[in-house]
Design an enzyme around this catalytic site. Structure first.
Site, short mmCIF file in Angstrom:
data_model
loop_
_atom_site.label_atom_id
_atom_site.label_comp_id
_atom_site.label_asym_id
_atom_site.label_seq_id
_atom_site.Cartn_x
_atom_site.Cartn_y
_atom_site.Cartn_z
CE1 TYR A 53 -65.11 80.42 19.46
CE2 TYR A 53 -63.78 81.46 21.49
CZ TYR A 53 -64.40 80.69 20.87
OH TYR A 53 -63.59 79.39 21.33
CE LYS A 93 -66.84 78.42 22.87
NZ LYS A 93 -67.43 76.89 22.77
#
Length: 268
Positions: A154, A158
């Site tokens: 993740y 991002k």
């Protein structure tokens, strides 16, 4: 809003995306809600109409499928024309783990949805907006866009969304298109509320990690989204704005203070 501008919210069926869709509806925008869950999507579109949107539409969309994003763009242009605003909010979360334990199948799926899904939305709608000579794209990043959180699929994704936002701002700016992002902190969504109710999250401990000692509300992120996409932000592009109740400043400040406490001096 006199011109009834068109806002497309990809990933607008729940959570932060739903709050953003509702806030645009309150502002008088025509709102297109896109997402995988048809039932929640129809409910959100109906809620947008109730909040004042003059016209709403739900389009079932899977950001992991390039053809689905193309079909969304076609549905939007057929029904409304080229949108004025596109929000890329679709994404999936990950539980904490070490980099050496990261499963490659999960990694691939996280990148396909969180980064490439955002990239596809930017590409497909960015072309339309560039041809129209106007528009605003808003991507949804995270605290992980700035900090090395222990989410090994993740967090890099991002980080990549932040860089993508900056590159696109430079590329699309000459064509009249602005590109920005928001980076939400601990947001009191339905998912977080459920985890708190089950005892899986400690709300007091989470709030203590923020300068304002509070959670971020989905509405807080929606207000920032509305501003960055509006004419009030006409000179702002390439920015990723944290909406985090001060988590990014509190975390290093508190950590430094542990080893370097401030000594109170005696009054003279």
């Amino acid at each position: 809003m006199a011109d009834a501008s068109i806002a497309v919210v990809i990933g607008g069926t729940s959570g932060i995306g739903r709050a953003i869709a509702l806030r645009f509806a309150e502002g008088g925008y025509q709102v297109v809600v896109a997402g995988r869950d048809a039932e929640r999507g129809q409910q959100t579109a109906a809620a947008c109409a109730s909040e004042g949107s003059p016209r709403t539409l739900f389009v079932q969309t899977d950001v992991a499928d390039p053809a689905s994003i193309e079909a969304l763009a076609q549905a939007v242009t057929d029904a409304f024309g080229t949108p004025h605003i596109v929000v890329n909010c679709a994404g999936i979360l990950q539980s904490g783990k070490h980099v050496l334990d990261q499963d490659l199948e999960e990694d691939e799926r996280m990148w396909r949805v969180n980064y490439r899904g955002t990239l596809l939305g930017c590409q497909v709608f960015g072309r339309l907006m560039s041809a129209a000579g106007r528009g605003a794209i808003l991507n949804v990043g995270s605290l992980a866009s700035f900090a090395p959180l222990s989410l090994p699929a993740y967090t890099p994704g991002k980080h990549a969304v932040l860089a993508l936002t900056q590159m696109l701002a430079a590329e699309l700016g000459p064509h009249g298109v602005r590109v920005n992002a928001v980076a939400p902190g601990y947001t009191l969504s339905d998912g977080l509320k459920a985890r708190i109710a089950k005892g899986e999250r400690n709300p007091e401990a989470i709030q203590a990690t923020t300068a304002l000692r509070r959670f971020v509300e989905p509405r807080d992120v929606a207000e920032a989204a509305l501003f960055l996409c509006s004419d009030r932000a006409a000179s702002i592009t390439g920015v990723t704005l944290p909406v985090d109740a001060g988590w990014l400043v509190q975390a290093p400040y508190a950590q430094y203070l542990q080893g370097n406490p401030i000594r109170r001096t005696a009054a003279v």
